[in-house]
Write a protein that holds these residues in place. Sequence first.
Motif, mmCIF file in Angstrom:
data_model
loop_
_atom_site.group_PDB
_atom_site.id
_atom_site.type_symbol
_atom_site.label_atom_id
_atom_site.label_comp_id
_atom_site.label_asym_id
_atom_site.label_seq_id
_atom_site.Cartn_x
_atom_site.Cartn_y
_atom_site.Cartn_z
ATOM 1 N N ILE A 80 0.810 -1.258 0.097
ATOM 2 C CA ILE A 80 0.075 -0.169 -0.032
ATOM 3 C C ILE A 80 0.856 1.417 -0.049
ATOM 4 N N THR A 81 2.257 1.328 -0.003
ATOM 5 C CA THR A 81 3.098 2.276 -0.055
ATOM 6 C C THR A 81 2.999 2.632 -1.508
ATOM 7 N N SER A 82 2.801 3.997 -1.595
ATOM 8 C CA SER A 82 2.864 4.877 -2.806
ATOM 9 C C SER A 82 4.621 4.847 -3.502
ATOM 10 N N TYR A 83 4.450 4.758 -4.632
ATOM 11 C CA TYR A 83 5.834 5.114 -5.332
ATOM 12 C C TYR A 83 6.463 6.313 -4.832
ATOM 13 N N ASP A 84 5.867 7.164 -4.734
ATOM 14 C CA ASP A 84 6.546 8.544 -4.215
ATOM 15 C C ASP A 84 7.157 8.607 -2.787
ATOM 16 N N HIS A 85 6.194 7.820 -1.910
ATOM 17 C CA HIS A 85 6.585 7.816 -0.607
ATOM 18 C C HIS A 85 7.653 6.606 -0.392
ATOM 19 N N ALA A 86 7.766 5.650 -1.185
ATOM 20 C CA ALA A 86 9.001 4.831 -1.244
ATOM 21 C C ALA A 86 10.106 5.304 -1.801
ATOM 22 N N GLU A 87 10.155 6.066 -2.598
ATOM 23 C CA GLU A 87 11.161 6.849 -3.083
ATOM 24 C C GLU A 87 11.894 7.773 -2.068
ATOM 25 N N LYS A 88 10.890 8.552 -1.429
ATOM 26 C CA LYS A 88 11.272 9.377 -0.375
ATOM 27 C C LYS A 88 11.924 8.729 0.916
ATOM 28 N N MET A 89 11.367 7.659 1.217
ATOM 29 C CA MET A 89 11.788 6.606 2.341
ATOM 30 C C MET A 89 13.221 6.265 1.845
ATOM 31 N N LEU A 90 13.531 5.719 0.676
ATOM 32 C CA LEU A 90 14.739 5.482 0.315
ATOM 33 C C LEU A 90 15.705 6.296 0.370
ATOM 34 N N LYS A 91 15.360 7.628 -0.165
ATOM 35 C CA LYS A 91 16.430 8.649 -0.032
ATOM 36 C C LYS A 91 16.893 9.026 1.301
ATOM 37 N N ASN A 92 15.860 9.006 2.121
ATOM 38 C CA ASN A 92 16.100 9.202 3.654
ATOM 39 C C ASN A 92 16.870 8.028 4.294
ATOM 40 N N SER A 93 16.599 7.066 4.142
ATOM 41 C CA SER A 93 17.463 5.756 4.398
ATOM 42 C C SER A 93 18.737 5.879 4.109
ATOM 43 N N HIS A 94 19.168 6.038 2.853
ATOM 44 C CA HIS A 94 20.285 6.061 2.208
ATOM 45 C C HIS A 94 21.080 7.230 2.965
ATOM 46 N N ARG A 95 20.761 8.283 3.144
ATOM 47 C CA ARG A 95 21.301 9.246 3.864
ATOM 48 C C ARG A 95 21.651 9.137 5.167
ATOM 49 N N GLU A 96 20.802 8.393 5.948
ATOM 50 C CA GLU A 96 20.966 7.905 7.281
ATOM 51 C C GLU A 96 22.102 6.787 7.248
ATOM 52 N N VAL A 97 21.965 6.174 6.467
ATOM 53 C CA VAL A 97 23.229 4.839 6.273
ATOM 54 C C VAL A 97 24.573 5.674 6.047
ATOM 55 N N MET A 98 24.805 6.538 5.273
ATOM 56 C CA MET A 98 25.777 7.228 4.671
ATOM 57 C C MET A 98 26.431 8.166 5.968
ATOM 58 N N ASP A 99 25.473 8.713 6.693
ATOM 59 C CA ASP A 99 25.796 9.388 7.863
ATOM 60 C C ASP A 99 26.372 8.461 8.996
ATOM 61 N N LEU A 100 25.878 7.221 9.269
ATOM 62 C CA LEU A 100 26.445 6.320 10.151
ATOM 63 C C LEU A 100 27.837 5.644 9.539
ATOM 64 N N ILE A 101 27.950 5.553 8.123
ATOM 65 C CA ILE A 101 29.489 5.123 7.795
ATOM 66 C C ILE A 101 30.430 6.329 7.951
ATOM 67 N N ALA A 102 30.202 7.362 7.565
ATOM 68 C CA ALA A 102 30.796 8.471 7.674
ATOM 69 C C ALA A 102 31.356 8.673 8.972
ATOM 70 N N ASN A 103 30.544 8.350 10.117
ATOM 71 C CA ASN A 103 31.058 8.435 11.492
ATOM 72 C C ASN A 103 31.722 7.300 12.254
ATOM 73 N N LEU A 104 31.892 6.263 11.306
ATOM 74 C CA LEU A 104 32.844 5.190 11.767
ATOM 75 C C LEU A 104 34.210 5.320 11.042
ATOM 76 N N ASP A 105 35.202 4.790 11.986
ATOM 77 C CA ASP A 105 36.641 4.834 11.508
ATOM 78 C C ASP A 105 37.050 3.697 10.520
ATOM 79 N N GLU A 106 38.025 3.890 9.982
ATOM 80 C CA GLU A 106 38.399 2.790 8.926
ATOM 81 C C GLU A 106 38.642 1.676 9.510
ATOM 82 N N LYS A 107 39.223 1.317 10.646
ATOM 83 C CA LYS A 107 39.432 -0.009 11.273
ATOM 84 C C LYS A 107 38.244 -0.725 11.538
ATOM 85 N N GLY A 108 37.509 0.180 12.315
ATOM 86 C CA GLY A 108 35.888 -0.456 12.597
ATOM 87 C C GLY A 108 35.400 -0.868 11.347
ATOM 88 N N LEU A 109 35.310 -0.278 10.424
ATOM 89 C CA LEU A 109 34.710 -0.578 9.372
ATOM 90 C C LEU A 109 35.100 -1.908 8.654
#
Length: 179
Positions: free
Chosen positions: A108-137
Amino acid sequence: MVKPKTKETLIEQAHRQFNQMFNMLEGLSSEDKMTAFSFDKPKSDQAAHWTRDKNLRDIYIHLYEWHKLLINWLTTNLNNQSSAFLPNAYNWKTYGDMNMMFWEKHQITSYDHAEKMLKNSHREVMDLIANLDEKGLFEKGFYDWSGTTSIGSYCVSATCSHYEWAMNKMKRHRKKVLS
């Protein structure tokens, strides 16, 4: 594509592939973006996703849900609370059932909402990765809760590898609707 082995490469490749995914849809009408897939699955690949995912929204939701798995796993474990990557009801032999559950949950999720959710979750994942150090990753066993795999491997899987998977399906869709 070579799997990233450094934080810098992971971030660069994940952003590039994520943007490529959306760029390949340029020129498609809103109707084309929301229309059901009408391409044949490859004869050489009998994976369940070829019949599970019916449209671009389904791909977006799949990527979003795997982002959320990664976000929850990293956030919980980095805050010293134990959590498995997959929800309790699933394991690496049954994760196909989990993917189907995600698909059913979002019909029941709309295309537009799914796209928005994906863009937000990508940003959140990338922020998490950016805050991890190389060794920890990328050092295997750096975190005992990641088992024998580095958390970077999980990050690559939920971003770069998944984006490549998505683009393969999106290319087929684009070709079909523009022909």
